[in-house]
Write an enzyme that holds these catalytic residues in place. Structure first.
Site, PDB file in Angstrom:
ATOM      1  N   THR A  15      32.577  25.299  34.416  1.00 40.57           N
ATOM      2  CA  THR A  15      31.139  25.304  34.692  1.00 40.57           C
ATOM      3  C   THR A  15      30.287  25.101  33.445  1.00 40.57           C
ATOM      4  O   THR A  15      29.242  24.454  33.498  1.00 40.57           O
ATOM      5  CB  THR A  15      30.767  26.671  35.333  1.00 40.57           C
ATOM      6  OG1 THR A  15      31.569  26.844  36.480  1.00 40.57           O
ATOM      7  CG2 THR A  15      29.324  26.724  35.737  1.00 40.57           C
ATOM      8  N   SER A  60      39.225  25.110  35.831  1.00 40.30           N
ATOM      9  CA  SER A  60      40.325  25.906  35.274  1.00 40.30           C
ATOM     10  C   SER A  60      41.318  26.375  36.335  1.00 40.30           C
ATOM     11  O   SER A  60      42.373  26.910  36.004  1.00 40.30           O
ATOM     12  CB  SER A  60      39.793  27.083  34.460  1.00 40.30           C
ATOM     13  OG  SER A  60      39.406  28.124  35.295  1.00 40.30           O
ATOM     14  N   THR A 168      40.564  40.611  31.667  1.00 38.68           N
ATOM     15  CA  THR A 168      40.753  40.281  33.079  1.00 38.68           C
ATOM     16  C   THR A 168      39.394  39.855  33.629  1.00 38.68           C
ATOM     17  O   THR A 168      38.378  40.469  33.280  1.00 38.68           O
ATOM     18  CB  THR A 168      41.226  41.540  33.854  1.00 38.68           C
ATOM     19  OG1 THR A 168      42.479  41.938  33.332  1.00 38.68           O
ATOM     20  CG2 THR A 168      41.375  41.284  35.342  1.00 38.68           C
ATOM     21  N   THR A 279      51.175  47.945  35.784  1.00 41.44           N
ATOM     22  CA  THR A 279      50.413  48.647  36.811  1.00 41.44           C
ATOM     23  C   THR A 279      49.384  47.746  37.481  1.00 41.44           C
ATOM     24  O   THR A 279      48.812  46.863  36.844  1.00 41.44           O
ATOM     25  CB  THR A 279      49.711  49.906  36.238  1.00 41.44           C
ATOM     26  OG1 THR A 279      48.860  50.443  37.258  1.00 41.44           O
ATOM     27  CG2 THR A 279      48.872  49.608  35.012  1.00 41.44           C
ATOM     28  N   CYS A 281      46.654  48.909  38.404  1.00 39.35           N
ATOM     29  CA  CYS A 281      45.345  49.437  38.003  1.00 39.35           C
ATOM     30  C   CYS A 281      44.762  48.573  36.893  1.00 39.35           C
ATOM     31  O   CYS A 281      45.484  48.039  36.064  1.00 39.35           O
ATOM     32  CB  CYS A 281      45.476  50.865  37.484  1.00 39.35           C
ATOM     33  SG  CYS A 281      46.111  52.010  38.706  1.00 39.35           S
TER      34      CYS A 281
HETATM   35  N1  ASP Z   1      35.764  27.274  38.794  1.00 36.64           N
HETATM   36  C1  ASP Z   1      35.266  27.290  37.449  1.00 36.64           C
HETATM   37  C2  ASP Z   1      36.473  27.212  36.515  1.00 36.64           C
HETATM   38  O1  ASP Z   1      37.127  28.188  36.274  1.00 36.64           O
HETATM   39  C3  ASP Z   1      34.449  28.490  37.208  1.00 36.64           C
HETATM   40  C4  ASP Z   1      33.961  28.602  35.785  1.00 36.64           C
HETATM   41  O2  ASP Z   1      33.883  27.642  35.059  1.00 36.64           O
HETATM   42  O3  ASP Z   1      33.617  29.702  35.377  1.00 36.64           O
HETATM   43  O4  ASP Z   1      36.749  26.171  36.021  1.00 36.64           O
END
Ligand code: ASP
Length: 343
Positions: A15, A60, A168, A279, A281
């Protein structure tokens, strides 16, 4: 450094590289060769920026080991020439990609900072400009002795720089898209850019920087859930050519104690498959033996993933399998931090 730091900006897609065509309302790829024209603020930074872009930028979600190697090769090619690297990828798999790159570069002595954004760079309310500008500032930051302040792979998003292999993605729409539950931010951006120096990895400049390109993808993530069936566990553990399993267990590393389950795990370990207990979590650690429900896992020969994230465990496993370590070394390397990915 008498000259300005030189930064290489690597655009892979996502993006952040989009601009809105306000006539059609559609998102279009942004030409990174025209960076200064589109973001004139960059001229105020005390560094020289060169950009390089994937021929075909990707979302991505299409990221894979071959693209990781492509990113690594670009960094390797420019490593001696540049003072820092900023890698732009989509946020969806950024935690995986940046974790992987952290393992693929041994004895890193320069900053490699990943960033992206939730809104395209051309959007009025975009988070892309701040993320990009600060990531470049971090990559060019030097201490009093003119040494790079960050000498590890970082992930910068929404005012915080994290150790990449601790991150994460936790939110699909808020600007604060990432967290690092088991390790504090290594820098924070407010009125000042503040580095938490005691949390930064120290680099060893006497050692040669190595770029590791062999990764083994024959692994799987098996997430436990109440009532998971024997058929499912058996089907997964008997995948042909399977080399490693990231077993996402409950709480501090707990799993069912049923005979069939333990027997299947033992059989897989005996066949030479590495099984790492991590985990489910977001925060906290596997502690073998804290509950009865994890004692057997240890006895069967599972590897203790401690407080590693699943993203990082995947990257570390692919890397260690690629390095072809023997059984004892594999366990030893996995259970100890290689790049600050676990405590
Ligand atoms: N779908 C996009 C990607 O991961 C979302 C982003 O760019 O944050 O390429």
């Amino acid at each position: 450094m008498t000259k300005k730091p030189e930064i290489l900006l690597i655009y892979t897609g996502g993006t952040i590289g989009m601009v809105k065509d306000y006539k059609s309302n559609a998102l279009k790829a942004f030409n990174f060769n025209h960076l200064y024209k589109n973001i004139p603020e960059l001229k105020q930074l005390e560094c020289a920026i060169e950009t390089i872009s994937f021929d075909k930028p990707i979302d991505s979600s299409n990221m894979n080991v071959n693209y990781w190697i492509d990113i690594l090769k670009i960094i390797e090619r420019y490593y001696s020439e540049k003072d820092g690297f900023v890698v732009l990828t989509g946020s969806d798999t950024m935690a995986y990609t940046s974790s992987a790159l952290s393992f693929m570069i041994e004895n890193l002595t320069k900053p490699v900072i990943f960033t992206g954004s939730q809104l395209p760079i051309g959007d009025l309310r975009t988070d892309a400009k701040e993320n990009l500008i600060t990531a470049i500032q971090i990559a060019s930051a030097r201490n009093d002795k003119d040494e790079a302040i960050v000498t590890e792979v970082g992930l910068y998003f929404e005012y915080k720089l994290y150790r990449a292999n601790r991150t994460t993605k936790i939110n699909a729409e808020q600007f604060e898209a990432f967290t690092s539950a088991n390790y504090p931010p290594i820098a924070e951006s407010g009125v000042h850019l503040k580095f938490n120096t005691s949390f930064l990895l120290k680099s060893n400049t006497t050692k040669k920087t190595l770029f590791r390109k062999k990764l083994n993808e024959n692994i799987v993530v098996l997430k436990l859930f109440p009532s998971i069936t024997k058929q499912v566990v058996q089907g997964i553990l008997e995948i042909p050519d399977l080399k490693g399993v990231i077993l996402e267990t409950y709480g501090s590393g707990n799993a069912p104690t049923e005979d069939w389950f333990i027997r299947l795990l033992r059989k897989a370990v005996d066949r030479g498959i590495y099984i790492v207990d991590v985990t489910q979590c977001i925060g906290g650690s596997v502690i073998f033996g804290q509950y009865e429900t994890s004692i057997q896992l240890k006895q069967v020969g599972l590897i203790n993933g401690k407080d590693i994230t699943t993203e990082s465990a995947i990257a570390k496993m692919m890397y260690l399998l690629g390095e072809n370590s023997n059984k004892i070394d594999f366990k030893k390397y996995f259970e100890n931090p290689l790049r600050g990915e676990m405590n």
